[in-house]
Scaffold this motif. Structure first.
Motif, PDB file in Angstrom:
ATOM      1  N   LYS A 663     -10.225 -17.576  -5.878  1.00 31.86           N
ATOM      2  CA  LYS A 663      -9.438 -18.155  -4.981  1.00 31.86           C
ATOM      3  C   LYS A 663      -8.505 -17.553  -4.146  1.00 31.86           C
ATOM      4  N   GLU A 664      -8.116 -16.292  -4.795  1.00 32.05           N
ATOM      5  CA  GLU A 664      -7.059 -15.527  -4.303  1.00 32.05           C
ATOM      6  C   GLU A 664      -7.609 -14.664  -3.140  1.00 32.05           C
ATOM      7  N   THR A 665      -6.438 -14.204  -2.300  1.00 36.67           N
ATOM      8  CA  THR A 665      -7.063 -13.396  -1.065  1.00 36.67           C
ATOM      9  C   THR A 665      -5.987 -12.091  -1.198  1.00 36.67           C
ATOM     10  N   PRO A 666      -6.729 -11.020  -0.679  1.00 34.28           N
ATOM     11  CA  PRO A 666      -5.889  -9.722  -0.695  1.00 34.28           C
ATOM     12  C   PRO A 666      -4.726  -9.850   0.305  1.00 34.28           C
ATOM     13  N   VAL A 667      -3.719  -8.833   0.249  1.00 37.45           N
ATOM     14  CA  VAL A 667      -2.501  -8.855   0.933  1.00 37.45           C
ATOM     15  C   VAL A 667      -2.968  -8.120   2.307  1.00 37.45           C
ATOM     16  N   GLU A 668      -2.144  -8.481   3.407  1.00 31.88           N
ATOM     17  CA  GLU A 668      -2.629  -8.081   4.888  1.00 31.88           C
ATOM     18  C   GLU A 668      -2.579  -6.614   4.858  1.00 31.88           C
ATOM     19  N   ASP A 669      -2.972  -6.175   5.852  1.00 30.48           N
ATOM     20  CA  ASP A 669      -3.061  -4.624   6.105  1.00 30.48           C
ATOM     21  C   ASP A 669      -1.566  -3.814   6.136  1.00 30.48           C
ATOM     22  N   LYS A 670      -0.648  -4.316   6.636  1.00 28.85           N
ATOM     23  CA  LYS A 670       0.606  -3.891   6.616  1.00 28.85           C
ATOM     24  C   LYS A 670       0.966  -3.771   5.252  1.00 28.85           C
ATOM     25  N   ILE A 671       0.945  -4.708   4.643  1.00 34.41           N
ATOM     26  CA  ILE A 671       1.453  -4.535   3.247  1.00 34.41           C
ATOM     27  C   ILE A 671       0.594  -3.628   2.332  1.00 34.41           C
ATOM     28  N   PHE A 672      -0.705  -3.780   2.602  1.00 34.22           N
ATOM     29  CA  PHE A 672      -1.662  -2.926   1.970  1.00 34.22           C
ATOM     30  C   PHE A 672      -0.950  -1.326   2.226  1.00 34.22           C
ATOM     31  N   GLU A 673      -0.991  -1.016   3.386  1.00 33.60           N
ATOM     32  CA  GLU A 673      -0.298   0.483   3.734  1.00 33.60           C
ATOM     33  C   GLU A 673       0.710   1.011   2.820  1.00 33.60           C
ATOM     34  N   ILE A 674       1.720  -0.032   2.707  1.00 34.18           N
ATOM     35  CA  ILE A 674       2.802   0.055   1.631  1.00 34.18           C
ATOM     36  C   ILE A 674       2.302   0.370   0.307  1.00 34.18           C
ATOM     37  N   TYR A 675       1.440  -0.384  -0.140  1.00 36.92           N
ATOM     38  CA  TYR A 675       0.982  -0.217  -1.648  1.00 36.92           C
ATOM     39  C   TYR A 675       0.445   1.259  -1.685  1.00 36.92           C
TER      40      TYR A 675
END
Length: 939
Positions: A663-675
């Motif tokens: 039921k969980e969703t990944p972070v959006e692309d902007k946050i992913f790029e930071i990660y």
């Protein structure tokens, strides 16, 4: 209120970080409990300084109040050491911890005081509420100038590292086996020892005049080279004088009055005194200037045995030196050995020295014998008329107690275990629920006796209801299932009702839980509960539970070649049982929602399975399944929960994090790029070197390589395996291992062949990096949660990417055909392709979601960005990676198109049959990397 000693403001100063007193207000509760304990410990009233609202961070304009400096004029400084306390930017660190250390070095007592028993104690008495990383420990020691010892208030379970509470709900689950009330008492007593010593202590000036007396010894005298030369000259001169004295005629030995003529004889006496003084001064100088430094270096290297030997030498010369006494206390332990009845002969040898000579220690009771600290020893105890017994002791545990049994009292082939769970570590005089357990796993020969005596025909041995897939099955129907390969009654691994030739003493295998329970009934015994089995290993003995694995595993059958003769491998448990690690895994009593608990791991399991609980369906008849039995002395006194249904195996919560990943969703692309940017680094020169090359195997070549890491000034270590049956450039898989890499000392000496040999024989190369804090790069305990774990994983991922940087420098590697290959821990790292674009395929064995990670390194935020072909192989009954919770949501979230990803599930636990692994992995490589380049026939 003034201090007990004139000139000091307080007796005790409590230093802590404000954030450690939020929530349950642990620090405040600790201070109140300590004050109460001090009231019953001291006749006088003790003054304690405790700021309920301390500053937590330094401000550039902060001006430390002079009153704080006065308050630091205390006798004992107690810092509450947590994961946040060791922060050079914090107020507590700079203006309390460091300030006290600097201030106390100039007062009349100094930082260290001598206790009445002769030991030395620091006036800094740490109260530790978290396990610290090595960097934090070194940071503390850089301020104190030595080892930091104190009292621990830490509650440990797998994945848990938190402060010990006064009202623990399940105190016996604490792996440290510490009780809050007892730890408070230890702090109070330590404070009392320090303060009482200060009250009666002489001034430093007076101590200085007492000097240090060296004790001469003829056994071994250490003399520096310049002094040796001077002694030789003096001896030569003495020899000349003696010759001259003997030849001289002018002076008779005695004059008429019988008085000794002093001339040459006096010269000899003077020369002898000079030589003695030179030797004494030389050895004193060696002990102070060299031995102390060498002892400390050996301690840092964890070479306690060598440090112990050096301490014994130096003790003759500087036994009263405070620094020497402190170092000695770290490498020497007092060991008392008691038996009931007394009068038994005790012999020992180092645990790993399985063919070494036994050394006799004496006759029990043996009191306070000096031994190297933190060393493991095998112990053999013998007494006429009594059964001989074997035991294991780790020095640092002050007392080893064993009950002896007359030869007619102990059941044949069994050993006695001193208690159930925490009882085995308690006071040796109290009554315990001891029990007997088989010394060896039940053998083929023993089991055949059961079969021949009607074991599969007599229903009286089959006491338990047969349940399969939620249905109850009749006994007659079940017996038709419990047959060998030829349809005869017996274990699955047998043929024609018999076991293979020459395997009488091999453990019986290929049996279900029901068959094991029936044999136990026939033998008048029981299957051990999961916790009785763990007690027999010694898992509940403090200081043994988390360090014994590194000793027993190298001496156990995890070789991956099959089971072997029971007792052939010398790894013994703390109570003298063999093969509790490896060989075959062993059925236990307790039921689970899937079937029953099975423990110990088998010959081809990951080595950490020896300490983990696992589960299988009760009808499972794998060739890896065996068992041993127990005999309870008084079953009625055993706690009922020992036999309970185990619904959640210890560790499940750590891997799931009690989360519903579906039921969980990944972070959006902007946050992913930071990660993703966390894993970037400057591609500096590798400065690579091939350190070693091994050509000894006909199927592969091994190169040990080192190169600069992407962080700090560290050097990476990696092993590059080449096939001998193919031609370069080679397709290459970069391997990520299981958590055994954290516990083992050597990659190349471990069981790497199980995971890699078939890859090499297929004509492909394997790159096996030693990731940060694994194998030879180990540096302290592994962080299991929080930001420290995140930092560690980031460095490990940089190691992976840096390894590919190195592969790109090799002309014999096809860098267009690289793949990721991970097992267990490595299988959970299947999100690596989201941050490393040079990979072409992904192979994940027994992996899935790990719930203990923070978002910035959690697979949930990376998997949808993985697009390359991915193969997953998992066990349906794996307690670490549950199919429904950890595995299928992991697979579903992969961004790989459905036609290019595959999940295959086997009816196993944390294991995939090797033949299946070979078939699936090589087929995946063939499909997505293509055929290998065959070895050229041209010379």
């Amino acid at each position: 209120m003034a201090s007990l000693i004139h000139g000091y403001e307080y007796d005790i100063f409590i230093s802590y970080r404000q954030k450690d007193n939020k929530g349950d207000r642990w620090v405040s509760e600790f201070v109140e409990a300590l004050k109460t304990e001090l009231e019953s410990t001291f006749k006088e009233e003790i003054s304690v300084y405790f700021d309920i609202n301390p500053s937590d961070y330094l401000l550039e304009t902060y001006d430390v109040d002079a009153s704080l400096k006065d308050k630091l004029k205390c006798l004992v400084f107690i810092p509450v050491i947590s994961r946040t306390y060791c922060d050079p930017k914090s107020f507590a660190w700079n203006y309390e911890f460091k300030a006290f250390t600097e201030q106390v070095s100039g007062d009349q007592f100094g930082l260290k005081v001598k206790l009445p028993n002769g030991n030395v104690a620091s006036r800094i008495l740490p109260v530790r509420i978290h396990d610290l990383d090595t960097e934090d420990i070194k940071l503390c020691e850089s301020v104190t100038g030595g080892f930091l010892r104190g009292v621990d208030f830490i509650y440990k379970e797998p994945g848990v590292n938190r402060p010990l509470r006064s009202n623990e709900e399940n105190p016996h689950d604490n792996l440290n086996h510490t009780i809050y009330r007892n730890q408070i008492n230890k702090v109070a007593l330590a404070v009392k020892d320090i303060i009482e010593s200060m009250k009666i202590s002489d001034s430093p000036a007076q101590l200085k005049h007492k000097g240090v007396q060296a004790i001469g010894s003829k056994k071994e005298i250490i003399i520096e080279e310049p002094v040796k030369k001077e002694i030789i000259k003096l001896k030569q001169k003495a020899k000349e004088e003696k010759i001259k004295f003997g030849k001289g005629r002018r002076f008779p030995l005695f004059n008429k009055q019988g008085i000794l003529i002093p001339g040459s004889l006096a010269t000899l006496v003077i020369l002898g005194v000079v030589i003695f003084l030179l030797i004494r001064n030389s050895t004193m100088k060696w002990a102070k200037e060299k031995a102390l430094t060498e002892i400390e270096q050996l301690i840092f290297k964890s070479d306690i045995a060598a440090a112990f030997k050096l301490v014994q030498k130096a003790d003759k010369y500087i036994s009263k030196d405070p620094e020497f006494q402190e170092l000695s206390s770290l490498v020497m332990s007092d060991l008392t050995i008691l038996t009931d009845p007394p009068g038994a002969s005790v012999f020992t040898r180092n645990y790993a020295d399985t063919i070494g000579k036994w050394k006799k220690l004496g006759i029990t009771p043996i009191e306070s014998l000096k031994m190297p600290s933190d060393e493991y020893y095998q112990v053999r105890i013998e007494k006429s008329g009594y059964e001989n017994l074997m035991a294991v002791i780790r020095t640092g545990i002050d007392t080893l107690y064993r009950k002896l049994f007359k030869q007619v009292e102990i059941p044949p082939g069994m050993v006695y275990v001193e208690g159930y769970k925490a009882e085995e570590a308690g006071n040796y005089l109290k009554v315990k629920n001891g029990f007997f357990i088989d010394r060896y796993e039940v053998t083929n020969k023993q089991y055949k006796e059961f079969v021949e005596n009607g074991g599969y025909r007599n229903q009286k041995y089959w006491k338990h209801e047969f349940k399969k897939d939620g249905k109850v099955i009749r006994w007659e129907e079940v017996m038709s299932l419990f047959v060998d390969k030829t349809g005869r009654p017996g274990p699955f691994t047998w043929e024609a009702g018999d076991y293979p030739d020459s395997q009488d003493e091999y453990p019986v295998s290929g049996i279900s839980w029901y068959e094991a329970a029936a044999y136990a009934e026939y033998a008048g015994k029981s299957l051990p509960t999961a916790e009785h089995w763990g007690s027999a290993v010694g898992f509940y003995i403090p200081y043994i539970d988390n360090t014994f694995g590194s000793r027993i595993l190298p001496l156990s059958n995890f070789l991956g070649k099959g089971s072997d003769k029971a007792g052939k491998f010398p790894g013994i448990s703390c109570f003298g049982a063999y093969d509790m690690a490896g060989n075959v895994r062993e059925w236990c009593w307790n039921e689970t929602p899937v079937g029953h608990i099975i423990r110990g791991g088998a010959w081809n399991d990951p080595i950490y399975m020896y300490s983990d609980m696992s589960q299988l369906p009760s009808f499972n008849r794998s060739e890896k399944n065996g068992f041993r039995c127990v005999k309870y002395i008084d079953k009625e006194k055993i706690p009922e929960n020992a036999f309970k249904l185990i619904e959640n195996i210890e560790g499940w919560a750590y891997y799931s994090g009690n989360r519903d990943f579906s039921k969980e969703t990944p972070v959006e692309d902007k946050i992913f790029e930071i990660y993703k940017n966390q894993f970037l680094y400057d591609k500096t020169d590798l400065n690579a070197r091939v350190e070693q090359k091994d050509l000894s195997n006909k199927d592969w070549i091994i190169e040990k390589i080192t190169f600069d890491a992407a962080y700090g000034r560290e050097r990476m270590i990696a092993y590059l395996f080449f096939p001998t049956n193919a031609s370069p450039p080679f397709q290459t898989l970069v391997f990520w291992p299981g958590l055994n890499a954290v516990f083992e000392d050597s990659l190349i000496k471990g069981n790497w062949k199980w995971n890699l040999d078939f890859i090499l024989k297929s004509g492909r190369a394997v790159m096996y990096p030693e990731y940060y804090r694994t194998f030879e790069r180990k540096d302290g305990p592994l962080p299991m949660e929080g930001h420290k774990l995140t930092e560690w994983l980031i460095k490990a991922c940089k190691d992976f990417r840096r390894s590919i940087d190195y592969l790109e420098t090799r002309s014999d590697i096809d860098t267009n055909k690289l793949g990721f290959y991970g097992i267990s821990w490595g299988g959970s790292m299947g999100w690596i392709p989201a941050i490393e674009g040079r990979l072409k395929l992904n192979i994940l064995i027994i992996g899935g979601f790990n719930g203990a990670l923070l978002p910035e390194v959690h697979a949930i935020n990376y998997l949808s960005r993985v697009k390359i072909p991915t193969l997953m192989l998992n066990g349906r009954y794996d307690y670490r990676y549950n199919i429904d919770i950890n595995v299928e949501p992991f697979f579903d979230l992969l961004g790989t198109p459905s036609e290019h990803k595959r999940l295959k599930v086997y009816n196993t636990d944390h294991y995939v049959p090797k033949d299946e692994m070979i078939r699936e992995v090589l087929a995946w490589c063939d499909k997505y990397l293509g055929p290998v380049k065959p070895k050229s026939s041209v010379p």
